[in-house]
Enzyme design. Sequence first.
Site, short mmCIF file in Angstrom:
data_model
loop_
_atom_site.label_atom_id
_atom_site.label_comp_id
_atom_site.label_asym_id
_atom_site.label_seq_id
_atom_site.Cartn_x
_atom_site.Cartn_y
_atom_site.Cartn_z
N ASP A 22 0.78 -1.25 0.00
CA ASP A 22 0.00 0.00 0.00
C ASP A 22 0.81 1.30 0.00
O ASP A 22 1.80 1.42 0.74
CB ASP A 22 -0.85 0.11 1.26
CG ASP A 22 -1.62 -1.14 1.61
OD1 ASP A 22 -1.56 -2.11 0.85
OD2 ASP A 22 -2.28 -1.13 2.65
N GLU A 200 -10.57 -2.39 4.30
CA GLU A 200 -9.24 -1.86 4.60
C GLU A 200 -9.10 -0.46 3.99
O GLU A 200 -9.83 -0.07 3.09
CB GLU A 200 -8.16 -2.77 3.98
CG GLU A 200 -8.21 -4.20 4.46
CD GLU A 200 -7.10 -5.09 3.91
OE1 GLU A 200 -6.53 -5.86 4.70
OE2 GLU A 200 -6.79 -5.03 2.71
C1 FRU Z 1 -4.01 -3.51 2.71
C2 FRU Z 1 -3.39 -3.98 4.00
C3 FRU Z 1 -3.75 -3.03 5.11
C4 FRU Z 1 -2.63 -3.24 6.10
C5 FRU Z 1 -1.45 -3.47 5.17
C6 FRU Z 1 -0.43 -4.41 5.73
O1 FRU Z 1 -3.36 -3.96 1.57
O2 FRU Z 1 -3.82 -5.30 4.29
O3 FRU Z 1 -5.03 -3.23 5.67
O4 FRU Z 1 -2.44 -2.14 6.93
O5 FRU Z 1 -1.97 -3.98 3.96
O6 FRU Z 1 0.72 -4.43 4.93
#
Ligand code: FRU
Length: 488
Positions: A22, A200
């Site tokens: 992300d 998320e």
């Molecule tokens: C989204 C996610 C978020 C989390 C991160 C962990 O892709 O699953 O919810 O904070 O990636 O790397």
Amino acid sequence: TAFKETYRPQFHYSPPTAWMNDPNGMVFYEGEYHLFYQYHPHGTVWGPMHWGHAASADLVRWEHHPIALMPDRHGAIFSGSAVVDRRDTTGFFGGGSGLVAMFTHHATDADGAVSQRQSLAYSADKGRTWTMYAGNPVLTDRRFADFRDPKVFRDEARDRWGMVLAAGDRIMIYHSPNMIDWTFGSEFGANEGSHDGVWECPDLFELPVNGDETRKKWVLIVSIGAKADRPEGSRTQYFVGSFDGERFANDAPPESVSWLDHGRDNYAGVTWSDVPETDGRRLFVGWMSNWMYADRTPTEEWRGAMTLPRELALREAEGRLTLVQTPVRELGALREAALRLEGGWLDPTAANPFEGFALDRFEIEAEFELRDASEFGFAVRCGEGEETLIGYDAANGSVFIDRRRSGATAFHEHFPCRHDAALSPRDGRVKLRVFVDWSSIEAFANDGELAMTDLVFPAPSSRGLRAYAKNGGVRIASLSLYRLQSIW
Ligand code: FRU
């Protein structure tokens, strides 16, 4: 590195080495667009998360910076956001201003129980070095195992901070005077939109409708994780509605779903904070991959890239509000004009307007007038047994990308696919704008009304391109081809 490895994006951000997911903490400050990201520096698969860091003056060319946040005694550093604390509401800056990041500390205890808690870090030197707040974590809620990805925003109308975060199947909304003490406002979404995966990476911001500053709406972006029985994998949806400082109300019926992108590879995207009012843009970037196969894509030195930065807008047409995406205008600096047609005709016997070109990074901008062709569009990255199609299916009224023969596809059973999304012609016309890089396709139809983002892994030698029409003809109102310079 020279950034010339096979599949290495030439005009997209990717980390020099290792795994990235992300985008995090995007914030504009003192002339720089910051981009932090979920980073595992010790491997090319997901692992203990850090925040990697890059910055850019123009959203086009990026400078890599050292890792900004590292796991500490509270856990790994999951996704989150950053803002400029102009008036030192936190007290971190001795009356001055600086950057504050709010993120999730993720930890697993000895019994395997997961805890996700929200924490702060701050930087008084333009994001170059960061200090963890001594009072971390600042927000916990033991009821939720999934409790993460805080996105802070300045709630100007109420002169305080607002924040949204994801709690499994819903979004929690909070507010605070100082980012340290948070008050719960409300929750949204347990019965709204798509629940095909865990919620998320939310984002909440206001946008004018059709550019009319007197008529604004709030947009809530929510990414949803991959589910084993869904060939789409992870995706991003959005809601349009109103926000009163505590509560978000969805304008649409709860069961309706709006997808931000109709391709497979635009996930966990959120927007930049603190873009100057004189600029006024709402700028977005997403992670160009999909949890379904992110750890299997065929790159070696690094894994993961970002989408092009895009400007978001709300367009109302036929009583419906659509979140529109346009690649940022700064990308125009990479263009080298290769071909321009002000009119033309395509049918199964017509000459290929791209005859003689061999390109592996380029942009096409075209407007078509529908006639009797059942399908038309472009074949790109064509080579021995390889091509990726981006086109308009006039018979079904849909835009599609077909990457079944795009190159390396065997690493996951659902990677080779063709997908469609409905798009109505406007006055009998369809516009397509397509960005092709060494391992991605981004297609925008009718001025960003529909976006489709897909990874592809063609052989470096697959550089052919053509425009085509099937079972009849289509008029080319205009067609431009640009080579795009590499940013590295
Ligand atoms: C989204 C996610 C978020 C989390 C991160 C962990 O892709 O699953 O919810 O904070 O990636 O790397």
